[in-house]
Scaffold this motif. Structure first.
Motif, PDB file in Angstrom:
ATOM      1  N   PRO A 220      26.734   3.547 -52.559  1.00  0.00           N
ATOM      2  CA  PRO A 220      26.848   4.716 -53.433  1.00  0.00           C
ATOM      3  C   PRO A 220      26.770   4.283 -54.885  1.00  0.00           C
ATOM      4  O   PRO A 220      26.925   3.106 -55.203  1.00  0.00           O
ATOM      5  N   PRO A 221      26.516   5.207 -55.787  1.00  0.00           N
ATOM      6  CA  PRO A 221      26.477   4.847 -57.206  1.00  0.00           C
ATOM      7  C   PRO A 221      27.737   4.115 -57.618  1.00  0.00           C
ATOM      8  O   PRO A 221      28.848   4.531 -57.322  1.00  0.00           O
ATOM      9  N   SER A 222      27.565   2.991 -58.261  1.00  0.00           N
ATOM     10  CA  SER A 222      28.697   2.139 -58.606  1.00  0.00           C
ATOM     11  C   SER A 222      29.505   2.705 -59.755  1.00  0.00           C
ATOM     12  O   SER A 222      28.988   3.363 -60.649  1.00  0.00           O
ATOM     13  N   ALA A 223      30.796   2.414 -59.689  1.00  0.00           N
ATOM     14  CA  ALA A 223      31.686   2.808 -60.786  1.00  0.00           C
ATOM     15  C   ALA A 223      31.999   1.616 -61.675  1.00  0.00           C
ATOM     16  O   ALA A 223      32.999   1.596 -62.374  1.00  0.00           O
ATOM     17  N   ASP A 282      19.069   1.792 -55.273  1.00  0.00           N
ATOM     18  CA  ASP A 282      20.270   1.136 -55.791  1.00  0.00           C
ATOM     19  C   ASP A 282      19.941  -0.121 -56.594  1.00  0.00           C
ATOM     20  O   ASP A 282      20.502  -0.341 -57.664  1.00  0.00           O
ATOM     21  N   PRO A 310      23.471   8.973 -62.275  1.00  0.00           N
ATOM     22  CA  PRO A 310      24.488   8.618 -61.271  1.00  0.00           C
ATOM     23  C   PRO A 310      25.207   9.827 -60.696  1.00  0.00           C
ATOM     24  O   PRO A 310      25.480   9.891 -59.496  1.00  0.00           O
ATOM     25  N   ALA A 311      25.504  10.813 -61.542  1.00  0.00           N
ATOM     26  CA  ALA A 311      26.194  12.012 -61.055  1.00  0.00           C
ATOM     27  C   ALA A 311      25.301  12.812 -60.111  1.00  0.00           C
ATOM     28  O   ALA A 311      25.781  13.384 -59.123  1.00  0.00           O
ATOM     29  N   ARG A 314      25.351  11.036 -56.757  1.00  0.00           N
ATOM     30  CA  ARG A 314      26.653  11.244 -56.123  1.00  0.00           C
ATOM     31  C   ARG A 314      26.768  12.665 -55.577  1.00  0.00           C
ATOM     32  O   ARG A 314      27.302  12.893 -54.481  1.00  0.00           O
ATOM     33  N   GLU A 315      26.258  13.620 -56.305  1.00  0.00           N
ATOM     34  CA  GLU A 315      26.281  15.014 -55.865  1.00  0.00           C
ATOM     35  C   GLU A 315      25.457  15.189 -54.577  1.00  0.00           C
ATOM     36  O   GLU A 315      25.882  15.880 -53.649  1.00  0.00           O
ATOM     37  N   ARG A 317      24.799  12.940 -52.314  1.00  0.00           N
ATOM     38  CA  ARG A 317      25.423  12.227 -51.193  1.00  0.00           C
ATOM     39  C   ARG A 317      26.624  12.961 -50.634  1.00  0.00           C
ATOM     40  O   ARG A 317      26.934  12.831 -49.443  1.00  0.00           O
ATOM     41  N   THR A 318      27.323  13.713 -51.451  1.00  0.00           N
ATOM     42  CA  THR A 318      28.618  14.251 -51.036  1.00  0.00           C
ATOM     43  C   THR A 318      28.644  15.747 -50.785  1.00  0.00           C
ATOM     44  O   THR A 318      29.595  16.237 -50.174  1.00  0.00           O
TER      45      THR A 318
END
Length: 369
Positions: A220-223, A282, A310-311, A314-315, A317-318
């Motif tokens: 997933p996009p890294s933090a 990625d 990145p947002a 993430r959107e 994926r979730t």
């Protein structure tokens, strides 16, 4: 002649520990072989499939070889002959002239205690009338296996005379039906436990391939914090395209990493080249440039909404119904005239995507079905 019965005694027992060990080994072989076949099928692992078939075959041959001396000794044992009284009998089926009949017998061996036993034997329909409850018959059985009783259909004259004048009282139950289990319930539980442990062992060995951590391209996009320009990466630039591959442990979704990667592809250009498409995963960035002199619709790489990417991933994926996303990628293009970003996600639940405009605002969602 009346035979007086002594209290029934327990039949001889075999070595419990040896039988328990064999049961545990058998359970382990069965469990591991079945798991090997299942895992080998899922992973398409040919050696594992061969092992799942070869191990039980080899174990069966080993058991047969190990039991050969015992079977030879048992075949050499002279069976005992005794009188028995038929307590009851019942035909259990059959469509031929010989039908299986289940006998409940009281066996009265010479010089030993009497006992009850159940035995199924095939009897010809013509001879069935010779057997009735209360009748005395001649039986034989191995000395060490008193439950393995067989009727003697043609006894010697001496035993015929004894059977004709004998009277046997019924022995109390329960009736022996088969060889007693040396381990009883404990042996059954140990075999089941060994089966489960054998299967779990195979799955544990191949857990990395079955349930292993996601590949770097599937993270997933890294933090993580801001990108370090000095970290390892591979950059390939040509007149038509450019590619950046990051090293392990890095992600293009780390803060500032995507912009640095894009800049590395345009570094040293006398003029800003227009991009036809940009594909981001990625650790992989691919940019297709518009050839010089071409009128294909393109866009300036500076126009990408880098902080929003990145947002968006993430959107996707979730929120699109893909519970276990395996792969995803972002594609940017302006073939329709306006800059458009599309994020595709695939997983066990199917595929889904979302679409955003040049400012990173979501304009369309396509959830998994």
């Amino acid at each position: 002649m009346t035979i007086t019965l002594a209290p029934p005694s327990a039949p001889p027992t075999r070595r419990t520990s040896l039988v328990l060990a064999r049961g545990v080994l058998t359970g382990a072989v069965i469990g591991s072989s079945l798991a090997a076949l299942a895992v080998g099928t899922v992973l398409e692992h040919v050696p594992l499939l061969i092992g799942g078939l070869a191990v039980p075959l080899a174990y069966g041959l080993l058991v047969l070889a190990a039991g050969a001396p015992g079977r030879a000794r048992e075949a050499a044992v002279v069976p005992r002959t005794a009188l028995a009284m038929i307590e009851s009998l019942r035909a259990t089926g059959g469509e031929t002239s010989d039908v299986p009949v289940r006998f409940d017998l009281t066996v009265a061996p010479d010089g030993g205690p009497a006992y009850r036993v159940e035995s199924t034997q095939f009897v010809n329909l013509v001879d069935l009338r010779d057997y009735e409850p209360g009748g005395i018959v001649v039986v034989q059985y191995p000395p060490h296996r008193p439950w393995a009783v067989k009727l003697v259909k043609r006894p010697t004259p001496e035993w015929e005379d004894r059977a004709a004048g004998a009277r046997i009282d019924s022995a109390p139950g329960p009736a022996l039906a088969d060889e007693p289990s040396p381990g009883g319930t404990v042996g059954g539980y140990l075999t089941l436990l060994a089966l489960l442990l054998g299967a779990a062992g195979v799955v544990l060995v191949f857990r990395g391939e079955l349930f292993g951590a996601e590949e770097p391209t599937d993270r997933p996009p890294s933090a993580a914090g801001p990108a370090d320009p000095g970290t390892s990466s591979t950059t390939i630039v040509s007149a038509a395209s450019g590619t950046v591959v990051l090293g392990p442990g890095q992600s293009l979704f780390d803060e500032g990493r995507l912009r640095l990667a894009v800049d590395s592809l345009t570094k040293g250009d006398s003029g800003k080249r227009q991009a036809l498409t940009v594909v981001v995963q990625d650790r992989l960035l691919t940019v297709v440039f518009i050839p010089a002199g071409s009128r294909a619709p393109g866009f300036d790489l500076d126009d990408l909404p880098y902080p929003r990417i990145p947002a968006l991933v993430r959107e996707a994926r979730t929120t699109l119904g893909v519970r276990s996303p395996k792969t995803w990628q972002l594609t940017a293009e302006s073939l329709s005239g306006a800059l458009t970003l599309r994020v595709g996600v695939t997983g066990t639940d199917g595929a889904a995507s979302l679409e955003a405009n040049g400012r990173g605002e979501i304009v369309r969602r396509v959830p998994a079905r």
